[in-house]
Write a protein that holds these residues in place. Structure first.
Motif, mmCIF file in Angstrom:
data_model
loop_
_atom_site.group_PDB
_atom_site.id
_atom_site.type_symbol
_atom_site.label_atom_id
_atom_site.label_comp_id
_atom_site.label_asym_id
_atom_site.label_seq_id
_atom_site.Cartn_x
_atom_site.Cartn_y
_atom_site.Cartn_z
ATOM 1 N N LEU A 196 -14.733 16.841 -11.679
ATOM 2 C CA LEU A 196 -13.916 16.622 -12.868
ATOM 3 C C LEU A 196 -12.422 16.638 -12.581
ATOM 4 O O LEU A 196 -11.641 15.954 -13.244
ATOM 5 N N THR A 197 -11.996 17.454 -11.616
ATOM 6 C CA THR A 197 -10.559 17.594 -11.364
ATOM 7 C C THR A 197 -10.078 16.845 -10.133
ATOM 8 O O THR A 197 -8.875 16.833 -9.864
ATOM 9 N N PHE A 198 -11.002 16.208 -9.389
ATOM 10 C CA PHE A 198 -10.547 15.474 -8.203
ATOM 11 C C PHE A 198 -11.211 14.105 -8.056
ATOM 12 O O PHE A 198 -10.534 13.074 -8.107
ATOM 13 N N ILE A 199 -12.527 14.070 -7.891
ATOM 14 C CA ILE A 199 -13.202 12.814 -7.557
ATOM 15 C C ILE A 199 -13.008 11.760 -8.648
ATOM 16 O O ILE A 199 -12.573 10.630 -8.379
ATOM 17 N N VAL A 200 -13.300 12.118 -9.896
ATOM 18 C CA VAL A 200 -13.166 11.156 -11.003
ATOM 19 C C VAL A 200 -11.708 10.763 -11.243
ATOM 20 O O VAL A 200 -11.385 9.559 -11.287
ATOM 21 N N PRO A 201 -10.775 11.726 -11.395
ATOM 22 C CA PRO A 201 -9.369 11.338 -11.634
ATOM 23 C C PRO A 201 -8.762 10.542 -10.482
ATOM 24 O O PRO A 201 -8.070 9.545 -10.727
ATOM 25 N N VAL A 202 -9.015 10.973 -9.249
ATOM 26 C CA VAL A 202 -8.428 10.272 -8.102
ATOM 27 C C VAL A 202 -9.006 8.868 -7.972
ATOM 28 O O VAL A 202 -8.285 7.913 -7.650
ATOM 29 N N SER A 203 -10.285 8.719 -8.227
ATOM 30 C CA SER A 203 -10.894 7.380 -8.192
ATOM 31 C C SER A 203 -10.244 6.471 -9.226
ATOM 32 O O SER A 203 -9.942 5.303 -8.951
ATOM 33 N N LEU A 204 -10.006 7.018 -10.414
ATOM 34 C CA LEU A 204 -9.352 6.248 -11.469
ATOM 35 C C LEU A 204 -7.925 5.874 -11.081
ATOM 36 O O LEU A 204 -7.487 4.732 -11.281
ATOM 37 N N ILE A 205 -7.197 6.826 -10.494
ATOM 38 C CA ILE A 205 -5.820 6.571 -10.058
ATOM 39 C C ILE A 205 -5.780 5.466 -9.002
ATOM 40 O O ILE A 205 -4.961 4.538 -9.071
ATOM 41 N N VAL A 206 -6.674 5.542 -8.032
ATOM 42 C CA VAL A 206 -6.706 4.557 -6.944
ATOM 43 C C VAL A 206 -7.039 3.167 -7.488
ATOM 44 O O VAL A 206 -6.393 2.172 -7.134
ATOM 45 N N VAL A 207 -8.034 3.081 -8.367
ATOM 46 C CA VAL A 207 -8.419 1.785 -8.937
ATOM 47 C C VAL A 207 -7.268 1.184 -9.741
ATOM 48 O O VAL A 207 -6.955 -0.011 -9.606
ATOM 49 N N LEU A 208 -6.619 1.996 -10.573
ATOM 50 C CA LEU A 208 -5.513 1.494 -11.393
ATOM 51 C C LEU A 208 -4.357 1.008 -10.532
ATOM 52 O O LEU A 208 -3.788 -0.067 -10.784
ATOM 53 N N TYR A 209 -4.000 1.780 -9.506
ATOM 54 C CA TYR A 209 -2.869 1.376 -8.677
ATOM 55 C C TYR A 209 -3.200 0.219 -7.748
ATOM 56 O O TYR A 209 -2.309 -0.533 -7.354
ATOM 57 N N MET A 210 -4.448 0.061 -7.380
ATOM 58 C CA MET A 210 -4.820 -1.140 -6.626
ATOM 59 C C MET A 210 -4.621 -2.376 -7.481
ATOM 60 O O MET A 210 -4.106 -3.406 -7.012
ATOM 61 N N ARG A 211 -5.001 -2.265 -8.745
ATOM 62 C CA ARG A 211 -4.793 -3.377 -9.678
ATOM 63 C C ARG A 211 -3.300 -3.631 -9.890
ATOM 64 O O ARG A 211 -2.852 -4.787 -9.891
ATOM 65 N N VAL A 212 -2.537 -2.553 -10.050
ATOM 66 C CA VAL A 212 -1.085 -2.681 -10.225
ATOM 67 C C VAL A 212 -0.458 -3.333 -8.998
ATOM 68 O O VAL A 212 0.414 -4.212 -9.119
#
Length: 329
Positions: A196-212
């Motif tokens: 909840l505090t690492f795998i899910v948030p970090v995955s979301l951050i990486v996906v969003l910034y790859m798109r950005v």
């Protein structure tokens, strides 16, 4: 002999139930205390400047800066509370009682999870700004961002209190002797916390910034190919896009540094803390805390408005009437 043993105890009057004092050499303990407290003081000062700047100057009251303000508050609390108390907990006896120990552990879970939440919100902000620029002003408003920040803090406090509920209701239940501060987390709860505090948030951050990143590269190429033949109106639009791209790069650096500092800690958690020596565990914990000092340094390097606001604040021009309306950008 009994006197010698008593001198090594945290509470000499409790011979059978007191913990022994840490055996860290005095010179090493003094060095660690000096280093950590110096970094803590510097971090408090830098993040306080960020908080004052964004809070005081009306021109800086933007959705993105509100997220930076929330991150600065969490970094400020890391330096003010977590860093000094953690070094005292590791290098000396715990004299503050079981309840304070439980509260400290709760705070130590709350603030990092809030920082992770802030990073997710910053990534979402840049995603909408770069990938959906026409909808940014309608979707990302100050009111909505403030609500998201409030929910981020509230959920972090609620989650942390729920996570260590047993220790909050029965402080000191895991302490083997008087003078230590210990909280034991079972493997299932630790796995849930990791997700909840690492795998899910970090995955979301990486996906969003790859798109950005993909969209930012395509926009940068488009601007370079059309920069010589644009109308005045188009030029203004390109300038606005260039500003957004620059902000995306700056906040991208912020996110990358955050991941570099936090990933080792969660990797240790994933590998199992019992498999790693104490020195390595302490290092990754302080590396997480050190990220709070790096964030304001990144603002100084990439944000002219922060350098200007610091100059106004340090020279006390901020005390002049109407200073909140000053042109900072």
């Amino acid at each position: 002999m009994e006197v010698d043993d008593g001198a090594e105890l945290c509470f000499p009057q409790l011979l059978n139930t007191s913990c022994r004092k840490p055996t860290l050499p005095q010179s090493e303990a003094v060095f660690l205390h000096t280093l950590v407290f110096s970094i803590s003081l510097l971090t408090v000062a830098l993040n306080l400047l960020v908080i004052i700047s964004v809070s005081h100057f009306r021109q800086l009251h933007t959705p993105t800066n509100i997220l930076l303000l929330s991150l600065a508050v969490s970094d400020f609390l890391v330096a003010l509370l977590l860093m000094p108390v953690e070094i005292l907990r590791k290098t000396s006896c715990w004299f503050l009682g079981d309840l304070v120990c439980s509260l400290f552990v709760c705070v130590s879970y709350t603030i990092p999870s809030t920082s992770v939440g802030n990073m997710v919100l910053i990534s979402l902000d840049r995603y909408v700004a770069i990938c959906h620029p026409l909808h940014y002003t309608t979707r990302i408003t100050e009111r909505r961002v403030k609500l998201c920040v409030f929910l981020c803090w509230f959920c972090s406090v609620f989650y942390s209190s729920l996570f260590i509920n047993d220790d909050l209701t029965q402080p000191g239940r895991y302490n083997s002797c008087y003078g230590e501060c210990v909280v034991v987390i079972d493997h299932i709860a630790e796995a849930v916390d990791l997700a909840l505090t690492f795998i899910v948030p970090v995955s979301l951050i990486v996906v969003l910034y790859m798109r950005v990143f993909v969209v930012a590269v395509s926009q940068a190429r488009a601007m370079r190919s059309h920069i010589t033949a644009v109308t005045l109106q188009r030029s203004v639009t390109l300038t606005a896009k260039k500003s957004e791209l620059k902000a995306a790069r700056t906040l991208g650096v912020l996110v990358v540094v955050f991941l570099i500092c936090f990933c080792p800690y969660y990797c240790v958690s994933l590998a199992g803390g019992s498999l790693i020596n104490t020195s390595s565990v302490n290092f990754v914990i302080y590396l997480c805390y050190f990220n709070s000092c790096l964030n304001p340094v990144i603002y100084t390097m990439f944000y002219p408005w922060f350098r200007k606001s610091v100059k106004v604040t340090v020279t006390l021009q901020i005390l002049q009437p109407g200073s909140c309306e000053a042109n900072i950008l």
